[in-house]
Design an enzyme around this catalytic site. Structure first.
Site, short mmCIF file in Angstrom:
data_model
loop_
_atom_site.label_atom_id
_atom_site.label_comp_id
_atom_site.label_asym_id
_atom_site.label_seq_id
_atom_site.Cartn_x
_atom_site.Cartn_y
_atom_site.Cartn_z
N LYS A 41 0.82 -1.21 0.00
CA LYS A 41 0.00 0.00 0.00
C LYS A 41 0.86 1.26 0.00
O LYS A 41 0.41 2.31 0.45
CB LYS A 41 -0.95 0.02 1.21
CG LYS A 41 -1.97 -1.10 1.19
CD LYS A 41 -2.94 -0.93 0.06
CE LYS A 41 -3.85 -2.13 -0.10
NZ LYS A 41 -4.63 -2.07 -1.34
N GLY A 42 2.09 1.13 -0.47
CA GLY A 42 2.97 2.30 -0.52
C GLY A 42 2.85 3.07 -1.82
O GLY A 42 3.52 4.08 -2.00
N GLY A 43 2.04 2.56 -2.74
CA GLY A 43 1.84 3.26 -4.00
C GLY A 43 2.78 2.81 -5.11
O GLY A 43 2.94 3.51 -6.12
N THR A 44 3.37 1.64 -4.97
CA THR A 44 4.29 1.16 -5.99
C THR A 44 3.57 0.88 -7.31
O THR A 44 4.14 1.07 -8.38
CB THR A 44 5.01 -0.12 -5.53
OG1 THR A 44 4.03 -1.03 -5.01
CG2 THR A 44 6.03 0.18 -4.46
N ARG A 45 2.37 0.41 -7.22
CA ARG A 45 1.62 0.11 -8.44
C ARG A 45 1.38 1.39 -9.25
O ARG A 45 1.52 1.40 -10.47
CB ARG A 45 0.30 -0.58 -8.08
CG ARG A 45 -0.68 -0.78 -9.21
CD ARG A 45 -0.15 -1.57 -10.37
NE ARG A 45 0.16 -2.95 -10.05
CZ ARG A 45 0.49 -3.87 -10.97
NH1 ARG A 45 0.55 -3.55 -12.25
NH2 ARG A 45 0.78 -5.09 -10.62
N1 LIG Z 1 -0.21 9.44 -5.29
C1 LIG Z 1 -0.85 8.75 -4.34
N2 LIG Z 1 -1.24 9.35 -3.21
C2 LIG Z 1 -1.87 8.67 -2.25
N3 LIG Z 1 -2.19 7.37 -2.34
C3 LIG Z 1 -1.83 6.73 -3.45
C4 LIG Z 1 -1.15 7.38 -4.50
N4 LIG Z 1 -0.93 6.46 -5.47
C5 LIG Z 1 -1.46 5.31 -5.05
N5 LIG Z 1 -2.01 5.47 -3.83
C6 LIG Z 1 -2.70 4.47 -3.04
O1 LIG Z 1 -1.78 3.43 -2.72
C7 LIG Z 1 -2.50 2.24 -2.53
C8 LIG Z 1 -1.90 1.14 -3.39
O2 LIG Z 1 -0.54 0.93 -3.02
P1 LIG Z 1 0.29 -0.25 -3.73
O3 LIG Z 1 0.31 -0.06 -5.19
O4 LIG Z 1 1.62 -0.32 -3.06
O5 LIG Z 1 -0.61 -1.48 -3.40
S1 LIG Z 1 -0.18 -2.96 -3.14
O6 LIG Z 1 0.28 -3.06 -1.78
O7 LIG Z 1 0.86 -3.37 -4.11
O8 LIG Z 1 -1.42 -3.72 -3.34
C9 LIG Z 1 -3.92 2.50 -2.95
O9 LIG Z 1 -4.64 2.73 -1.76
P2 LIG Z 1 -6.06 2.03 -1.51
O10 LIG Z 1 -6.97 2.61 -2.54
O11 LIG Z 1 -6.42 2.44 -0.12
O12 LIG Z 1 -5.85 0.56 -1.66
C10 LIG Z 1 -3.80 3.75 -3.78
O13 LIG Z 1 -4.99 4.48 -3.78
#
Ligand SMILES: Nc1ncnc2c1ncn2[C@@H]1O[C@H](COP(=O)(O)OS(=O)(=O)O)[C@@H](OP(=O)(O)O)[C@H]1O
Length: 164
Positions: free
Chosen positions: A117-121
């Site tokens: 959920k760190g936003g790597t995707r």
């Molecule tokens: N720029 C920015 N700002 C704030 N939040 C953001 C951003 N980009 C991605 N996100 C949120 O990051 C969540 C997905 O993180 P990951 O891609 O690391 O997900 S995963 O762990 O691999 O499943 C996912 O959160 P959730 O919607 O709560 O799941 C995204 O909404």
């Protein structure tokens, strides 16, 4: 009032007993620590399934396609939290999807590392927009789940094919 006096030889004998017991316990402790550290060491080093990169690999970068023909640069990215691999190539004709790839299977040129959920995707998807960058569709989880399978497994993952 009665006063008790120990005989000097009795005191010496007690001291000798204490020293003997203390020495025995010390030797026992050292032996246990030695045995435990040896066991841990062998567990770490005897795992033949884990392919540790050789110094030659790390120094020469064998298998890493930087500047292969002097003009091209391949860009590959993997994320971990999930990892996703990108690979790309500049200076080539693009195919219908805007990218051209041949059958060379390479290790990624870059990794994106992040917590869940760190936003790597999101970062991956933004990078994927670049025509010289290619990414795996799914995360291979090489480092957290499949490391013991070795680099060949990683290289042969579907989608690791890059241009050359
Ligand atoms: N720029 C920015 N700002 C704030 N939040 C953001 C951003 N980009 C991605 N996100 C949120 O990051 C969540 C997905 O993180 P990951 O891609 O690391 O997900 S995963 O762990 O691999 O499943 C996912 O959160 P959730 O919607 O709560 O799941 C995204 O909404």
């Amino acid at each position: 009032m009665a006063a008790f006096h120990h005989h000097p030889s009795t005191d010496l004998r007690r001291l000798f007993h204490c020293l003997t017991i203390a020495s025995f316990l010390s030797i026992l402790c050292f032996s246990l620590v030695y045995l435990l550290t040896r066991c841990c060491e062998s567990e770490l080093t005897d795992n033949s399934e884990i392919n540790v990169p050789t110094p030659e690999f790390l120094v020469s970068g064998a298998g890493w396609p930087y500047g292969r023909n002097g003009t091209s640069v391949i860009k590959e990215v993997t994320t971990t939290s999930g990892e996703v691999v990108f690979s790309g190539h500049s200076g080539l004709e693009a195919n219908s999807s805007g990218k051209e790839w041949t059958a060379a299977r390479r290790l990624p040129q870059a990794l994106i590392i992040g917590v869940k959920k760190g936003g790597t995707r999101a970062l991956l998807e933004f990078l994927r927009l670049h025509p010289d960058i290619r990414a795996l569709g799914s995360e291979p989880h090489f480092f957290d789940r499949h490391y013991a399978r070795g680099l060949d497994w990683y290289r042969l993952k579907e989608g690791m094919t890059v241009a050359q």
